[in-house]
Design a protein around this motif. Structure first.
Motif, PDB file in Angstrom:
ATOM      1  N   GLN A  16      -2.540  -2.010   0.939  1.00  0.00           N
ATOM      2  CA  GLN A  16      -2.782  -3.411   1.280  1.00  0.00           C
ATOM      3  C   GLN A  16      -4.123  -3.639   1.981  1.00  0.00           C
ATOM      4  O   GLN A  16      -4.435  -4.756   2.356  1.00  0.00           O
ATOM      5  CB  GLN A  16      -1.636  -4.003   2.113  1.00  0.00           C
ATOM      6  N   THR A  22      -0.744  -3.901   7.682  1.00  0.00           N
ATOM      7  CA  THR A  22      -0.922  -4.658   6.433  1.00  0.00           C
ATOM      8  C   THR A  22       0.325  -4.659   5.565  1.00  0.00           C
ATOM      9  O   THR A  22       0.381  -5.380   4.584  1.00  0.00           O
ATOM     10  CB  THR A  22      -2.086  -4.084   5.636  1.00  0.00           C
ATOM     11  N   ARG A  23       1.334  -3.820   5.911  1.00  0.00           N
ATOM     12  CA  ARG A  23       2.559  -3.789   5.111  1.00  0.00           C
ATOM     13  C   ARG A  23       3.737  -3.600   6.063  1.00  0.00           C
ATOM     14  O   ARG A  23       3.664  -2.831   7.020  1.00  0.00           O
ATOM     15  CB  ARG A  23       2.512  -2.652   4.085  1.00  0.00           C
ATOM     16  N   SER A  75      -6.034  -6.286  -1.715  1.00  0.00           N
ATOM     17  CA  SER A  75      -4.807  -5.652  -1.216  1.00  0.00           C
ATOM     18  C   SER A  75      -4.494  -4.437  -2.086  1.00  0.00           C
ATOM     19  O   SER A  75      -4.038  -4.564  -3.219  1.00  0.00           O
ATOM     20  CB  SER A  75      -3.651  -6.658  -1.246  1.00  0.00           C
ATOM     21  N   SER A  90      -8.297  -3.852   1.798  1.00  0.00           N
ATOM     22  CA  SER A  90      -9.210  -4.264   0.732  1.00  0.00           C
ATOM     23  C   SER A  90     -10.109  -3.101   0.333  1.00  0.00           C
ATOM     24  O   SER A  90     -10.389  -2.204   1.131  1.00  0.00           O
ATOM     25  CB  SER A  90     -10.072  -5.443   1.199  1.00  0.00           C
ATOM     26  N   SER A 148      -2.768  -1.186  -3.720  1.00  0.00           N
ATOM     27  CA  SER A 148      -1.415  -0.722  -4.026  1.00  0.00           C
ATOM     28  C   SER A 148      -1.513   0.696  -4.561  1.00  0.00           C
ATOM     29  O   SER A 148      -2.577   1.158  -4.997  1.00  0.00           O
ATOM     30  CB  SER A 148      -0.752  -1.634  -5.066  1.00  0.00           C
TER      31      SER A 148
END
Length: 812
Positions: free
Chosen positions: A269, A422-423, A308, A271, A310
């Motif tokens: 997540q 971020t998660r 984001s 950048s 993954s």
């Protein structure tokens, strides 16, 4: 040169306007009402002649006419001109002085004719007005624009004395080589004739002055061409001059490209972005990005990435660059993207008995975890849950503990986040309710309200954790706030105004009945749809009146009056329909006077949308409304009370003893008043129904009600409960029959009503059969309760019976 009889206007001195065919349109500059677009004719007329044009293009304001000072674009200095407004009116003016106006449509033709120096204005061939003064000066046609899309077309001038300003070019195009050069264009034109030169291509620029008076040479600088052959134009002295340039000889170097950075190690997540750097080659360039050797659809920019990250995005990235003479793929190390971080919880939820318990959550960080900064943190979101971290053996896990529950079932959570925040993942704990016996009482148990309606508050008394809800069984009763709760609480109710006989209704709260008894009113008997008459620019059907003719400019020239009336006690009710335009409606004892400021009681419905309540023109108050809202003016002993959507807004000050009729007035087309009714009418209509009540089983039922009324007396039938419906006979005249249906009941006993011919018909429906409750398990030993499921979760696993539970309920 002899005067020309008639010809199209040759426009020049263009500022923020474009000439397409015979249409002059504003295409540049401001679009805010500031007049910065204009043009002037090359021709002139003196003393006798005409200027004619059509009003076309967008319906925006523009000005055009005749002037003896063409360099001055301020239109209020024009000698004679037409001001075309957005409102659809054309004003005729003389040096800024208003002479008259006329309504116009797109495509209409206007003409300004000079007769011995005096201007005569005409519209579509019809003379309209003549100027006050005469002039013998030389007059130019001029046009001025303030908004984009403003346009005039088909402009012509007759008896022209300025033909000497016409341009007859000897050359209209030239061919030039690819090298940069300057082209000179000779313009031979009459002395004093103004003209301009404007480039229409980026590679063509005006070399020297851009505006001239009399004959001269317009210069155009032509940029060098390194590409294919091209053609561009300039507009000079009102005509188009074309420049054709030969193709150049391009120099092309194949591309070379690098990608950066080489390796990206990031947490999920976060950048990320790879950038292509072209190290050599001739542009322009096109780009295509690849992941693991496969082209990425739509990835054609100088960089590629995501806001984001993954796990699915992890892999090797490269870029291919192409120009006119070659293709190159990034030759340095491919962009390697490594994604690490929190992936899942196992399990994601658990059920815990009311006695409490412990459990374990496994924290999975994924096989790609290469960065310790992508670890995890946790937060316990409820005070009755605690947790501790246990990373023994190299695996991450949380051990949680849940305290015993003494109240209602509850849900709590533990949030697990990656280190960067971020998660986040959520673990849910559902704990069973403690054993609670719920009893209920209400205070007060009943209330009396007047015919005008009212409200109140009821207290519900029960144990903590016991849920309750309040359900009205009559359509005229509403629970307006806090219709449900847990533990002791309150709810408020509202009784709508009563236009008929005395009535009662029930609000049920978990088996407790709160009864509201409402008085009848003298103002509601003999209810009829308004029969509209004396229609002016309106049409009427049933209780609906709508403005369908006359003016549409805010002038009140549409109206109607009811044939029925009442005195001292009664009401007028209507629904706002049609378009959202201004209208007035109310009650008056002087129906022949349609000046609404003299009406006794009325509602001013503006486009705001604000409804103002007034008495004989005096403001009382206001409320915001929308199409479909219902208003009522109730008169008791000659004094008015105003309601909006059954809520009483205010009571007026004035009284009247005269016979009141409903009246409506309209100023704009499609204004409408619908479902208009009058109650308490003078006129001999009386109504009776039989029977007045009925019972229905829980499975549902149908039935009929007979209406007795004199011939000519109109009536309606409506349901006040969602489970009751009128299946036929929703409206009638004189004697008739109403059929109804009651839907199936899946809950407690309930009561609903129909309003038939102003009378109340009551239906009482039996309760549904009760179902068996779920078993409540207790004395849990080596077992867990998950929802309604009992499962062995502890103790031996060798066939020994050491897990058990006992139900709280018993059979007799």
């Amino acid at each position: 040169m002899a005067p020309m009889v008639d010809e199209d206007v040759r426009w020049t001195n263009f500022v923020n306007v474009t000439l397409a065919g015979n249409a002059l349109r504003k295409t540049g500059g401001a679009d805010n009402g500031f007049y910065d677009g204009n043009a002037v004719s090359q021709q002139t007329i003196t003393s006798n002649g005409y200027y004619e044009f059509k009003a076309t293009g967008a319906n925006v304001e523009r000005v055009t006419g005749l002037t003896d000072t063409p360099a001055n674009t301020a239109f209020d200095t024009f000698d004679f001109y037409v001001n075309l407004s957005e409102g659809g009116f054309a004003e005729f003016r003389e040096r800024g002085v208003y002479l008259g106006d006329v309504a116009y449509n797109a495509g209409d033709t206007f003409r300004i004719t000079l007769v011995n120096g005096r201007a005569e204005f005409s519209h579509n061939g019809v003379f309209r007005v003549r100027s006050a003064t005469a002039t013998n000066t030389v007059m130019y046609a001029s046009a001025s624009f303030s908004l984009l899309g403003g346009e005039i077309s088909a402009a012509r001038m007759g008896n022209i004395s300025g033909g000497g300003c016409a341009v007859n070019p000897s050359q209209t195009s030239v061919n030039v080589a690819a090298a940069a050069t300057v082209v000179g264009i000779d313009i031979n034109i009459g002395a004093g004739c103004p003209w301009t030169i404007v480039s229409n291509a980026a590679w063509l620029t005006v070399n020297g002055p851009s505006s001239f008076v009399g004959s001269g040479v317009g210069g155009v600088a032509v940029a060098a061409n390194t590409g294919a052959a091209r053609t561009g134009t300039v507009t000079i002295a009102g005509f188009t001059f074309t420049i054709n340039q030969a193709a150049g000889t391009p120099t092309c170097v194949p591309p070379a490209v690098n990608i950066g950075p080489g390796v990206l190690r990031i947490c999920e997540q976060a950048s990320w972005n790879f950038t292509a750097t072209v190290t050599s080659g001739t542009g322009p360039f096109s780009y295509q990005w690849f992941k693991d050797g496969v082209a990425i659809s739509g990835a054609t920019g100088t960089s590629y990435g995501s806001a984001s990250a993954s796990f699915a995005q992890a892999g090797n990235y490269s870029v291919q660059v192409r120009n006119a003479c070659g293709t190159a793929t990034s030759t340095n190390a491919p962009g390697n993207l490594v994604v690490a971080g929190l992936t899942s919880l196992n399990p994601t939820s658990a059920g815990v008995p009311a006695s409490g318990g412990t459990g374990t959550i496994s924290i999975n960080t994924g096989a790609n975890s290469l960065d310790t900064s992508c670890g995890y943190v946790y937060t316990v979101n409820d005070t009755w849950i605690t947790a501790r971290r246990d990373d023994t053996g190299g695996s991450g896990r949380l051990i949680y503990t849940v305290t015993a529950n003494s109240g209602a079932a509850r849900t709590g959570t533990i949030t697990v986040r990656n280190a960067s925040g971020t998660r986040s993942l959520t673990f849910t704990i559902n704990q069973a309710a403690a054993t609670v016996t719920c009893t209920y009482s209400i205070n007060p148990t009943s209330a009396n309200v007047g015919a005008g309606g009212g409200n109140g508050t009821v207290t519900v008394n029960t144990s903590a954790g016991c849920a309750w809800s309040a359900s009205p069984a009559a359509g005229w009763l509403q629970v307006t706030s806090s219709g449900s709760g847990i533990g002791t609480g309150t709810f408020t109710y509202l009784a709508a105004p009563n236009s008929g006989a005395a009535r009662s209704g029930v609000i049920t709260v978990n088996g407790q009945n709160f009864t509201v008894s409402q008085a009848g009113t003298t103002t509601g008997g003999n209810v009829q749809d308004v029969i509209w008459t004396s229609l002016v620019n309106t049409t009427a059907t049933g209780g609906t009146i709508r403005k369908t003719g006359g003016r549409n400019d805010g002038t009140y020239d549409g109206s109607g009056v009811s044939t029925q009336s009442f005195s001292n006690n009664g009401y007028y009710e209507f629904t706002v329909g049609g378009a959202d335009v201004e209208r007035q409606t109310g009650l008056t004892d002087t129906p022949s006077n349609l000046s609404f400021t003299t009406w006794d009681f009325y509602v001013n419905l503006s486009e705001g949308p604000v409804a103002e309540f007034k008495e004989r023109g005096v403001y009382l108050g206001e409320v915001r409304y929308k199409i479909g809202d219902v208003f009522r003016i109730t008169v008791e002993n000659g004094r008015a009370r105003y309601s909006h959507n059954v809520n009483i807004i205010l009571t007026g000050n004035a009284t009247t003893g005269g016979a009141l009729k409903a009246v409506a007035a309209f100023s704009l087309l499609n204004g409408e008043v619908t479902q208009a009714k009058l109650g308490g009418l003078t006129g001999g209509c009386s109504y009776a129904i039989a029977p007045t009540n009925a019972s229905a089983p829980a499975s549902g039922a149908t039935g009929t009600v007979a209406v007795t009324a004199p011939g000519g007396c109109a009536w309606t039938a409506t349901s006040n409960a969602t489970w009751l419906s009128v299946t036929s006979g929703a409206a009638g005249n004189g004697n008739g029959t109403v059929a109804y249906a009651a839907g199936a009941n899946t809950g407690a006993q309930r009561t609903g009503t129909l309003t038939i011919a102003g009378q109340t018909f009551t239906v009482t429906q039996a309760a549904a059969a009760q179902s068996s409750p779920d078993v409540t398990w207790t004395q849990l030993n080596n077992v867990s309760l998950i929802g309604a499921t009992l499962r062995k979760t502890g103790g031996a696993n060798d066939g020994t019976y050491d897990g058990s539970a006992v139900s709280r309920e018993a059979l007799t």
